[in-house]
Design an enzyme around this catalytic site. Structure first.
Site, PDB file in Angstrom:
ATOM      1  N   ASP A  10      64.598 -62.767   7.133  1.00 21.91           N
ATOM      2  CA  ASP A  10      64.967 -64.100   7.580  1.00 21.91           C
ATOM      3  C   ASP A  10      65.311 -64.887   6.316  1.00 21.91           C
ATOM      4  OD1 ASP A  10      65.122 -66.436   9.243  1.00 21.91           O
ATOM      5  OD2 ASP A  10      63.138 -66.993   8.521  1.00 21.91           O
ATOM      6  N   ASP A  12      65.437 -68.935   5.735  1.00 21.77           N
ATOM      7  CA  ASP A  12      64.587 -70.090   5.432  1.00 21.77           C
ATOM      8  C   ASP A  12      63.111 -69.760   5.610  1.00 21.77           C
ATOM      9  OD1 ASP A  12      66.699 -72.547   5.427  1.00 21.77           O
ATOM     10  OD2 ASP A  12      67.240 -71.072   6.948  1.00 21.77           O
ATOM     11  N   ASP A 169      59.166 -65.394   8.983  1.00 20.11           N
ATOM     12  CA  ASP A 169      58.019 -66.318   8.952  1.00 20.11           C
ATOM     13  C   ASP A 169      57.873 -67.108  10.247  1.00 20.11           C
ATOM     14  OD1 ASP A 169      60.399 -67.870   8.335  1.00 20.11           O
ATOM     15  OD2 ASP A 169      59.057 -69.500   7.788  1.00 20.11           O
TER      16      ASP A 169
END
Length: 220
Positions: A10, A12, A169
């Protein structure tokens, strides 16, 4: 578990720390509306939910609420102006990427960030020369938690999804990775949101720091 042949990240909160610029854009928009700035600590956890989450925490508006779309568009315009002002690759990720490249093990990026933002951000951080693939939120008909973006990334790299690991996250990262048949790792250093605890996401493992990914991959 099959041998891993590619690592997907991922963007960000996993690969790069974009929270300072996203939070900054939210507070700039609040100032424009005569509101005081919110503490960074309150804004950071919502970064992973994109414009929807940032407008939600900054203005208490959700999709479908009156004025939400106008605030969302204004937020995105402000964010685009400061896309790379304070955003940087997480310091501990530099060594991880170097070790993957030395293996060599291709790595790529799968994000829900629209390519309008993701492409210049990745280019500005000079990651485009190193990443094997960049899939944005508008690269496929469906965004995460749908598996389509991850499957498209594996297809472009030329690796069986079952031989990929996805690191993210946010809970939807793990949902998407599992639906794509990939191994999944939950990035404990990321933004994490305000939902279930990271241990409840169902990832194959929770990695508390980037270096732990190398241990999981058995890369010294």
């Amino acid at each position: 578990m099959p041998r891993v042949e590619a690592v997907l990240f991922d963007l960000d909160g996993t690969l790069v720390d974009s929270a300072p610029d996203l939070a900054g854009a939210a507070n700039e928009l609040r100032a424009e509306h005569g509101l005081p700035p919110l503490p960074y600590e309150r804004l950071r956890p919502m970064v992973g939910t994109g414009a929807r989450g940032m407008v939600g925490v900054a203005f208490g508006r959700a999709p479908g609420d009156e004025g939400f779309e106008e605030l969302r568009d204004a937020f995105l315009a402000r964010y685009e102006q400061r896309l790379l002002q304070d955003t940087a690759v997480f310091a501990a990720m530099h060594g991880v990427l170097q070790r993957l490249e030395a293996a060599p093990l291709p790595w790529g990026i799968v994000t829900n960030k629209a390519l309008r933002f993701a492409t210049p951000l990745v280019q500005g951080l000079d990651l485009h020369r190193r990443s094997a693939v960049l899939i944005g939120g508008d690269s496929t008909p469906h965004a995460k938690p749908h598996p389509a973006p991850l499957l498209e990334a594996a297809r472009r790299i030329g690796v069986d999804p079952a031989r990929c690991v996805y690191v993210g996250d946010d809970h939807r990262d793990i949902v998407a990775g599992r639906a794509a048949g990939m191994a999944t790792l939950a990035a404990g250093w990321g933004y994490l949101g305000q939902g279930e605890a990271i241990e409840a996401w169902g990832a194959d493992a929770v990695v508390s720091e980037p270096a732990a990914l190398l241990h999981w991959l058995d890369l010294p």
